[in-house]
Design an enzyme around this catalytic site. Structure first.
Site, PDB file in Angstrom:
ATOM      1  N   ASP A  67       0.817  -1.213   0.000  1.00 29.75           N
ATOM      2  CA  ASP A  67       0.000   0.000   0.000  1.00 29.75           C
ATOM      3  C   ASP A  67       0.852   1.265   0.000  1.00 29.75           C
ATOM      4  O   ASP A  67       2.069   1.218   0.211  1.00 29.75           O
ATOM      5  CB  ASP A  67      -0.968  -0.003   1.202  1.00 29.75           C
ATOM      6  CG  ASP A  67      -0.302  -0.427   2.520  1.00 29.75           C
ATOM      7  OD1 ASP A  67       0.941  -0.467   2.587  1.00 29.75           O
ATOM      8  OD2 ASP A  67      -1.031  -0.699   3.487  1.00 29.75           O
ATOM      9  N   ASN A 136      -7.636  -3.221  13.954  1.00 32.19           N
ATOM     10  CA  ASN A 136      -9.017  -3.539  13.560  1.00 32.19           C
ATOM     11  C   ASN A 136      -9.046  -4.705  12.572  1.00 32.19           C
ATOM     12  O   ASN A 136     -10.054  -4.944  11.915  1.00 32.19           O
ATOM     13  CB  ASN A 136      -9.700  -2.299  12.971  1.00 32.19           C
ATOM     14  CG  ASN A 136      -8.972  -1.769  11.730  1.00 32.19           C
ATOM     15  OD1 ASN A 136      -8.057  -2.415  11.227  1.00 32.19           O
ATOM     16  ND2 ASN A 136      -9.392  -0.616  11.240  1.00 32.19           N
ATOM     17  N   HIS A 138      -7.143  -4.984   9.881  1.00 34.55           N
ATOM     18  CA  HIS A 138      -6.823  -4.681   8.482  1.00 34.55           C
ATOM     19  C   HIS A 138      -5.519  -5.325   8.058  1.00 34.55           C
ATOM     20  O   HIS A 138      -4.615  -5.548   8.858  1.00 34.55           O
ATOM     21  CB  HIS A 138      -6.882  -3.176   8.178  1.00 34.55           C
ATOM     22  CG  HIS A 138      -5.759  -2.335   8.688  1.00 34.55           C
ATOM     23  ND1 HIS A 138      -5.956  -1.050   9.141  1.00 34.55           N
ATOM     24  CD2 HIS A 138      -4.431  -2.557   8.786  1.00 34.55           C
ATOM     25  CE1 HIS A 138      -4.791  -0.532   9.496  1.00 34.55           C
ATOM     26  NE2 HIS A 138      -3.861  -1.416   9.297  1.00 34.55           N
ATOM     27  N   GLU A 143      -9.578  -2.057   5.072  1.00 31.93           N
ATOM     28  CA  GLU A 143     -10.245  -1.720   6.328  1.00 31.93           C
ATOM     29  C   GLU A 143     -11.539  -2.527   6.484  1.00 31.93           C
ATOM     30  O   GLU A 143     -12.077  -3.044   5.499  1.00 31.93           O
ATOM     31  CB  GLU A 143     -10.586  -0.218   6.313  1.00 31.93           C
ATOM     32  CG  GLU A 143      -9.363   0.697   6.285  1.00 31.93           C
ATOM     33  CD  GLU A 143      -8.721   0.884   7.650  1.00 31.93           C
ATOM     34  OE1 GLU A 143      -8.640  -0.080   8.433  1.00 31.93           O
ATOM     35  OE2 GLU A 143      -8.284   2.017   7.936  1.00 31.93           O
TER      36      GLU A 143
HETATM   37  C1  GLP Z   1      -0.583   0.150   8.870  1.00 30.20           C
HETATM   38  C2  GLP Z   1      -0.252  -0.528   7.505  1.00 30.20           C
HETATM   39  C3  GLP Z   1      -0.402  -2.013   7.586  1.00 30.20           C
HETATM   40  C4  GLP Z   1       0.226  -2.466   8.886  1.00 30.20           C
HETATM   41  C5  GLP Z   1      -0.657  -2.043  10.012  1.00 30.20           C
HETATM   42  C6  GLP Z   1      -0.116  -2.361  11.406  1.00 30.20           C
HETATM   43  O1  GLP Z   1      -1.572   1.117   8.810  1.00 30.20           O
HETATM   44  N1  GLP Z   1      -0.962  -0.054   6.349  1.00 30.20           N
HETATM   45  O2  GLP Z   1       0.198  -2.628   6.450  1.00 30.20           O
HETATM   46  O3  GLP Z   1       0.344  -3.847   8.918  1.00 30.20           O
HETATM   47  O4  GLP Z   1      -1.050  -0.698   9.903  1.00 30.20           O
HETATM   48  O5  GLP Z   1       0.930  -1.533  11.748  1.00 30.20           O
HETATM   49  P1  GLP Z   1       1.895  -1.817  12.972  1.00 30.20           P
HETATM   50  O6  GLP Z   1       2.780  -2.937  12.554  1.00 30.20           O
HETATM   51  O7  GLP Z   1       2.644  -0.541  13.151  1.00 30.20           O
HETATM   52  O8  GLP Z   1       1.027  -2.166  14.137  1.00 30.20           O
END
Ligand code: GLP
Length: 241
Positions: A67, A136, A138, A143
């Site tokens: 992304d 959540n 994702h 989302e």
């Molecule tokens: C972000 C990214 C995801 C990631 C997630 C968790 O918003 N778009 O690809 O896996 O949130 O992030 P973290 O590893 O900092 O908890």
């Protein structure tokens, strides 16, 4: 689904890096699907260390990231391009021309998404997709929703994601409201999926996503239907299962 329990964040990072390096050794010209977020940072650091020791060669690898924020230029230090360059691409011998992310500066969402779908198709699909897990549920920026989106699409980030990502920006107003993300079908078509999860704050979503009902309200739950998923999680993240 294989769940590998790691002692802590460092152990999780090493184990995940081992899975990725096995992929690169077994198929030097593989396509790696990569992720951002704080969870995979240690994994990338470990890969860099093994590369520096001469144990890994990324010269034939292609990478496609999950992304990118819409509207952030590549040189913005919060863009996912910047993140990948900082944590991995500039530190290993991957060919920059073979590292791909959605084009966050393409204002035409339809074009940005179809161009990225083509990049993934032209690369021949993904051999190993690395994923973090949002609070959540994702994956990428898919989302909670009423549907599983197939290909790359433009998403409105939820309030909880905007808040979670606020820590990286000077103020909440600076967090982009939209992003381009790979779709669920593309992720599900990866030959292998590797999920990294760390910390007690992820324990509830780990239980819901991997042991609860399969629903687009918890997008990661769809991974229960994939035939080759490895979850590497630390004890804290596994504390509720
Ligand atoms: C972000 C990214 C995801 C990631 C997630 C968790 O918003 N778009 O690809 O896996 O949130 O992030 P973290 O590893 O900092 O908890």
């Amino acid at each position: 689904m294989k769940i590998i329990k790691a002692k802590d964040y460092n152990d999780m990072s090493r184990k995940a890096a081992n899975v990725i390096s096995a992929q690169v050794i077994m198929k030097p010209g593989c396509v790696l699907g990569l992720a951002t977020g704080s969870t995979p940072i240690g994994t990338y650091a470990q890969l860099v260390e093994w590369y520096q020791k001469g144990d890994l060669d990324f010269s034939e690898v292609t990478t496609v990231n999950l992304d990118e924020y819409k509207g952030l230029p590549r040189d913005n230090d919060q863009s996912y391009y910047y993140f990948m360059n900082h944590h991995l691409f500039s530190k290993v011998n991957v060919d920059p021309a073979r590292t791909f992310l959605p084009d966050g500066m393409e204002p035409d969402s339809g074009k940005a998404c179809s161009d990225y779908n083509k990049v993934i198709a032209d690369a021949g699909g993904i051999d190993l997709q690395l994923l973090g897990l949002g609070h959540n549920g994702h994956i990428g920026f898919n989302e909670p929703s009423d549907v599983f989106e197939a290909g790359t699409h433009c998403v409105d980030l939820t309030e909880s994601t905007i808040k979670a990502n606020q820590r990286f920006f000077a103020s909440i107003e600076e967090v982009p409201r939209q992003a381009y993300t790979m779709g669920i079908q593309t992720i599900m078509q990866a030959k292998k999926v590797l999920v990294v999860v760390s910390g007690e704050d992820k324990a509830a979503i780990v239980k819901e996503a991997f042991f609860g009902p399969i629903t687009p309200r918890v997008q990661a739950s769809v991974l229960q239907l994939h035939s080759d998923v490895t979850v590497v999680a630390d004890e804290a993240a596994l504390s509720l299962i």
